[in-house]
Design an enzyme around this catalytic site. Structure first.
Site, mmCIF file in Angstrom:
data_model
loop_
_atom_site.group_PDB
_atom_site.id
_atom_site.type_symbol
_atom_site.label_atom_id
_atom_site.label_comp_id
_atom_site.label_asym_id
_atom_site.label_seq_id
_atom_site.Cartn_x
_atom_site.Cartn_y
_atom_site.Cartn_z
ATOM 1 C CE LYS A 1 -3.329 2.876 0.558
ATOM 2 N NZ LYS A 1 -4.142 3.574 -0.333
ATOM 3 C CB SER B 1 -12.673 9.145 -0.996
ATOM 4 O OG SER B 1 -12.293 10.030 -0.788
ATOM 5 C CG MET B 2 -9.734 3.465 -0.020
ATOM 6 S SD MET B 2 -11.001 2.872 0.712
ATOM 7 C CE MET B 2 -9.937 2.160 1.370
ATOM 8 N N GLY B 3 -8.254 7.857 1.038
ATOM 9 C CA GLY B 3 -7.423 8.743 1.509
ATOM 10 C C GLY B 3 -6.197 7.995 2.278
ATOM 11 C CG LEU B 4 -1.778 7.558 0.738
ATOM 12 C CD1 LEU B 4 -1.794 6.731 0.719
ATOM 13 C CD2 LEU B 4 -1.689 9.846 0.839
ATOM 14 C CB CYS C 1 1.341 12.472 -3.989
ATOM 15 S SG CYS C 1 2.035 10.822 -4.288
ATOM 16 C CG ASN D 1 -4.110 6.048 -9.293
ATOM 17 O OD1 ASN D 1 -5.298 5.630 -8.295
ATOM 18 N ND2 ASN D 1 -3.037 6.573 -8.428
ATOM 19 N N GLY E 1 -6.104 -0.880 -14.681
ATOM 20 C CA GLY E 1 -7.267 -1.188 -15.233
ATOM 21 C C GLY E 1 -8.314 -1.625 -15.394
HETATM 22 O O1 YRO Z 1 -7.589 7.119 -1.599
HETATM 23 C C1 YRO Z 1 -6.989 6.246 -1.626
HETATM 24 O O2 YRO Z 1 -6.251 6.574 -0.515
HETATM 25 C C2 YRO Z 1 -6.249 6.519 -3.019
HETATM 26 N N1 YRO Z 1 -6.786 5.691 -3.804
HETATM 27 C C3 YRO Z 1 -6.911 5.903 -5.337
HETATM 28 O O3 YRO Z 1 -7.728 4.877 -5.959
HETATM 29 N N2 YRO Z 1 -6.023 5.926 -5.552
HETATM 30 C C4 YRO Z 1 -4.935 6.236 -5.035
HETATM 31 O O4 YRO Z 1 -3.589 6.747 -5.282
HETATM 32 C C5 YRO Z 1 -5.052 5.820 -3.384
HETATM 33 C C6 YRO Z 1 -4.079 7.083 -2.857
HETATM 34 C C7 YRO Z 1 -3.277 8.779 -3.118
HETATM 35 C C8 YRO Z 1 -4.910 9.772 -2.429
HETATM 36 C C9 YRO Z 1 -5.021 9.330 -3.814
HETATM 37 C C10 YRO Z 1 -5.404 9.907 -0.874
HETATM 38 C C11 YRO Z 1 -3.881 10.898 -2.422
#
Ligand code: YRO
Length: 292
Positions: free
Chosen positions: A28, A53-56, A113, A176, A230
């Site tokens: 991850k 929209s996981m938000g890393l 990012c 992505n 994809g």
């Molecule tokens: O939300 C995420 O952790 C996320 N989801 C995705 O589909 N692609 C990504 O690259 C990420 C992590 C990076 C970011 C979008 C939160 C800046």
């Protein structure tokens, strides 16, 4: 392999991937400090794909560095380490520590990012991408590639390829998720963060993914490999990514829908297509899309 983000955050998930039929795995995307990520619901499975929209959310850089170094100790260097600092300085700090470690695997730098507030994500800010790569390759000498967002304009493909071709990039991963989409169920958004906006994956994005793989295959230096990502649900989808020029393929949405047994399924479905066409190796059809 899995795509970064799909079932690769915890020890248990990484263990399951390493014992699957996947060719390799990626961790991850991480930041220096652990992150909880966004409030739920933040990932929703859709009929034709997914929205997130996981938000890393991640366990922090040290956790993943320890994991890949443990793998190195066990003789496994065929491993990808995804890095996604929220600033250039954070990326430089993490990559400096990777450079100075015994890590012998491959870094995938996530260019989605947020970058500078008020500016687009790094991958959509061409000048900034050039600056980021310039600062990184000033000191970083281990194998490194970039995960790219999808592009939709021919000039954007050319601009990004021209930048990437100036650096010792080993690979690019296309694509992505397609960012900031909105999925509605009845009268409601289906995910909580960002007013329901999130990245789309799965069948929705396959044609965009294939176009990105194809364009970068044509525009990049021949020593830069393409990893396709994809809309891969079946061996036929893997075949099409390779036909467009991919050397390897990542799976996210469909890995979330199934489990790690997906990898052996995809491999046998791909082998079935190859033997029906009398192809013995990926090189027999890699990049050889028929253009009318
Ligand atoms: O939300 C995420 O952790 C996320 N989801 C995705 O589909 N692609 C990504 O690259 C990420 C992590 C990076 C970011 C979008 C939160 C800046």
């Amino acid at each position: 392999m899995n795509a970064s983000g799909a079932k690769c955050m915890t020890s248990e998930e990484l263990y399951n991937l390493s014992n699957s039929g996947a060719g390799t795995l990626i961790t991850k995307s991480c930041t220096i400090s652990p992150r909880e990520g966004n409030p739920s619901p933040r990932y929703v499975d859709l009929k034709l794909g997914s929205i997130n929209s996981m938000g890393l959310p991640n366990l922090g850089f040290d956790f993943y560095l320890d994991y890949v170094l443990e793998q190195h100790e066990s003789g496994n260097d065929d491993i990808f380490f995804s890095i996604a600092g929220l600033t250039l300085e954070e990326n430089i700090e993490m990559l400096t520590r990777v450079q100075n470690s015994d890590f012998r695997g491959i870094v995938e730098l996530n260019l989605s990012c947020p970058n500078i507030p008020g500016k687009p994500q790094t991958g959509y800010d061409f000048e900034r991408t050039n600056e980021v790569l310039n600062k990184i390759f000033y000191f970083y000498t281990k194998p490194l590639g970039v995960k790219l967002p999808p592009y939709f304009d021919l000039v954007h493909f050319e601009m990004m390829a021209e930048i990437l071709n100036q650096y010792p990039v080993q690979f690019v991963t296309c694509i992505n998720s397609i960012g900031n989409a909105l999925y509605i169920d009845d009268e409601s958004a289906v995910i909580k963060p960002k007013g329901g906006f999130g990245g789309i994956g799965g069948a929705y994005v396959k044609p965009t993914a294939l176009a990105n793989v194809r364009m970068f295959y044509k525009l990049l230096r021949k020593d830069i490999s393409i990893i396709g990502c994809g809309g891969v649900e079946t061996g036929k989808d893997v075949f099409e990514h390779i036909l467009c020029g991919a050397s390897m393929v990542q799976i996210a949405t469909q890995l979330m829908k199934e489990d790690t047994r997906i990898f052996s399924r995809l491999i046998s479905e791909l082998e079935e297509i190859m033997s029906s066409k009398n192809y013995k190796a990926l090189e027999d059809f890699k990049g050889k899309l028929i253009e009318l």
